[in-house]
Design a protein around this motif. Sequence first.
Motif, mmCIF file in Angstrom:
data_model
loop_
_atom_site.group_PDB
_atom_site.id
_atom_site.type_symbol
_atom_site.label_atom_id
_atom_site.label_comp_id
_atom_site.label_asym_id
_atom_site.label_seq_id
_atom_site.Cartn_x
_atom_site.Cartn_y
_atom_site.Cartn_z
ATOM 1 N N LEU A 61 -6.254 2.761 -5.251
ATOM 2 C CA LEU A 61 -4.935 3.049 -5.808
ATOM 3 C C LEU A 61 -3.992 1.953 -5.330
ATOM 4 O O LEU A 61 -3.766 1.811 -4.120
ATOM 5 N N VAL A 62 -3.465 1.155 -6.258
ATOM 6 C CA VAL A 62 -2.517 0.102 -5.896
ATOM 7 C C VAL A 62 -1.146 0.746 -5.688
ATOM 8 O O VAL A 62 -0.718 1.586 -6.492
ATOM 9 N N VAL A 63 -0.455 0.355 -4.629
ATOM 10 C CA VAL A 63 0.814 0.990 -4.280
ATOM 11 C C VAL A 63 1.864 -0.047 -3.915
ATOM 12 O O VAL A 63 1.562 -1.215 -3.684
ATOM 13 N N ASN A 64 3.095 0.411 -3.847
ATOM 14 C CA ASN A 64 4.254 -0.423 -3.550
ATOM 15 C C ASN A 64 4.359 -0.605 -2.034
ATOM 16 O O ASN A 64 5.221 -0.036 -1.372
ATOM 17 N N GLY A 65 3.437 -1.385 -1.476
ATOM 18 C CA GLY A 65 3.350 -1.535 -0.029
ATOM 19 C C GLY A 65 2.591 -0.362 0.570
ATOM 20 O O GLY A 65 2.557 0.737 0.020
ATOM 21 N N SER A 66 1.969 -0.567 1.727
ATOM 22 C CA SER A 66 1.201 0.530 2.340
ATOM 23 C C SER A 66 2.101 1.685 2.761
ATOM 24 O O SER A 66 1.619 2.811 2.934
ATOM 25 N N ASP A 67 3.410 1.441 2.903
ATOM 26 C CA ASP A 67 4.342 2.549 3.149
ATOM 27 C C ASP A 67 4.203 3.608 2.069
ATOM 28 O O ASP A 67 4.153 4.816 2.356
ATOM 29 N N GLN A 68 4.148 3.162 0.812
ATOM 30 C CA GLN A 68 3.994 4.130 -0.269
ATOM 31 C C GLN A 68 2.619 4.796 -0.215
ATOM 32 O O GLN A 68 2.493 5.988 -0.528
ATOM 33 N N GLY A 69 1.607 4.049 0.179
ATOM 34 C CA GLY A 69 0.283 4.648 0.319
ATOM 35 C C GLY A 69 0.281 5.788 1.311
ATOM 36 O O GLY A 69 -0.279 6.867 1.058
ATOM 37 N N ILE A 70 0.929 5.576 2.459
ATOM 38 C CA ILE A 70 1.043 6.630 3.469
ATOM 39 C C ILE A 70 1.786 7.829 2.891
ATOM 40 O O ILE A 70 1.378 8.981 3.059
ATOM 41 N N ASP A 71 2.865 7.547 2.179
ATOM 42 C CA ASP A 71 3.682 8.619 1.610
ATOM 43 C C ASP A 71 2.918 9.418 0.560
ATOM 44 O O ASP A 71 3.005 10.650 0.513
ATOM 45 N N VAL A 72 2.156 8.732 -0.276
ATOM 46 C CA VAL A 72 1.375 9.421 -1.312
ATOM 47 C C VAL A 72 0.354 10.353 -0.687
ATOM 48 O O VAL A 72 0.179 11.503 -1.127
ATOM 49 N N VAL A 73 -0.339 9.878 0.345
ATOM 50 C CA VAL A 73 -1.345 10.721 1.013
ATOM 51 C C VAL A 73 -0.673 11.940 1.636
ATOM 52 O O VAL A 73 -1.157 13.078 1.509
ATOM 53 N N MET A 74 0.461 11.732 2.307
ATOM 54 C CA MET A 74 1.184 12.857 2.904
ATOM 55 C C MET A 74 1.600 13.870 1.838
ATOM 56 O O MET A 74 1.424 15.084 1.999
ATOM 57 N N ARG A 75 2.133 13.380 0.741
ATOM 58 C CA ARG A 75 2.614 14.280 -0.317
ATOM 59 C C ARG A 75 1.473 15.040 -0.975
ATOM 60 O O ARG A 75 1.655 16.167 -1.457
ATOM 61 N N GLN A 83 -12.250 11.214 -6.612
ATOM 62 C CA GLN A 83 -11.505 12.441 -6.921
ATOM 63 C C GLN A 83 -10.167 12.483 -6.194
ATOM 64 O O GLN A 83 -9.186 13.029 -6.717
ATOM 65 N N ASN A 84 -10.083 11.877 -5.021
ATOM 66 C CA ASN A 84 -8.805 11.798 -4.315
ATOM 67 C C ASN A 84 -7.851 10.839 -5.019
ATOM 68 O O ASN A 84 -6.659 11.130 -5.190
ATOM 69 N N ILE A 85 -8.383 9.682 -5.413
ATOM 70 C CA ILE A 85 -7.551 8.691 -6.104
ATOM 71 C C ILE A 85 -6.971 9.283 -7.386
ATOM 72 O O ILE A 85 -5.794 9.064 -7.721
ATOM 73 N N GLN A 86 -7.750 10.062 -8.095
ATOM 74 C CA GLN A 86 -7.262 10.682 -9.335
ATOM 75 C C GLN A 86 -6.093 11.627 -9.057
ATOM 76 O O GLN A 86 -5.150 11.706 -9.854
ATOM 77 N N GLU A 87 -6.137 12.325 -7.924
ATOM 78 C CA GLU A 87 -5.013 13.196 -7.549
ATOM 79 C C GLU A 87 -3.807 12.365 -7.114
ATOM 80 O O GLU A 87 -2.664 12.684 -7.456
ATOM 81 N N PHE A 88 -4.050 11.282 -6.397
ATOM 82 C CA PHE A 88 -2.941 10.432 -5.945
ATOM 83 C C PHE A 88 -2.195 9.811 -7.127
ATOM 84 O O PHE A 88 -0.979 9.568 -7.046
ATOM 85 N N MET A 89 -2.909 9.546 -8.208
ATOM 86 C CA MET A 89 -2.276 8.949 -9.389
ATOM 87 C C MET A 89 -1.243 9.871 -10.021
ATOM 88 O O MET A 89 -0.350 9.413 -10.741
ATOM 89 N N LYS A 90 -1.339 11.172 -9.730
ATOM 90 C CA LYS A 90 -0.341 12.115 -10.219
ATOM 91 C C LYS A 90 0.971 12.004 -9.439
ATOM 92 O O LYS A 90 2.019 12.462 -9.898
#
Length: 354
Positions: A80-94, A233-240
């Motif tokens: 999942l490409v994100v707006n900096g790893s900060d967003q990656g951390i935030d997406v996983v938390m959310r 399956q996790n990446i598919q959920e993160f894309m939401k």
Amino acid sequence: MARVRDNIKAMTPYNPPLEGRSAKGYLLLDFNEMTIETSPKVRQALHDFVDSKRVQVYPEYGDLNEVIASYAGVKPEEILVVNGSDQGIDVVMRAFVEKGDRVIIPSPSFAMEYQSALVQGAEIIKPEYQGPSLSFPLEEVLGLLDSSPKLFVLCNPNNPTGGDISMEDVQRILKRAKEKDVVVLHDEAYFEFSGITAKDFIKEFDNLCITRTLSKQFGLASVRAGYVISQTQNIQEFMKIRGPYDVNMFAKTAIVAALADLPYFERYIAEVMREAKPKVEEFFRAKGVKFYPGVANFLLVEPKEPEKLIKNLQEQGILVRPREDPPGTVRISIGTLQDTERLILAYSRAMGWS
């Protein structure tokens, strides 16, 4: 004003001292950035994009996932490409954390990990790095995984200590976490400097999420570029959760160009880790300056008079990062050999050694 959630009102913004630092010609050793420009090929690609008359058009990502997956050694659908790893951390938390859930973050650690957990209303458990060498509290962590947390965060190598956790210990954590239905977020912001990655565990552990950045080792901090690695399956959920246009075309263009020019960045990383960093460590040992050995492009130092040192280095045109946790420490980024020689001279002057 409109009613804001209580947990948000209780927070304070994460306000790193960014403003004004790049406009005054400082040697920037405070944010672990690349101290030289990103590659000429990246700069040319960005110029070409601006000249393409497509800045006004919404992003199209093409084969970006394939490009990153090829570099990372995973499948495109595991990215999942994100707006900096900060967003990656935030997406996983959310995706996983709700109000009242427990999140374990061995401390000290990267500020955005706490920030993202607090936004979700989580209760943060902070097992402390231990002893004079700030060792990872493995047995305490394994015990805490029995306390029904929702998510465990592991910054590896750690920021700010620079210390690492072996893959054997990471595997032990992953196994225990999976038994307890706990998600593990493995923050690999310094992967290219350390070579440390849990990527090979992705297939076995569906509870593993890895975040990486292209800010520090590829010189792309200003365009905000990062990615998450996890099972499909996790990446598919993160894309939401991630917006369809969260990654801008400057980032997309820069990522593709950077990953097509790896030798440029590998030369820089080699100079930092094999030449410049050992030179700084040798200097600190010779002068009796306490520091914590690490495997990333920075050192956590414990000078006798940290505030005086920081002020004096700034007066000499060098910025370093004060730390409150651990107290009385300063984090110093490592740059090129030329940067290192300048740092050593300025540090010596600041301490009255020359």
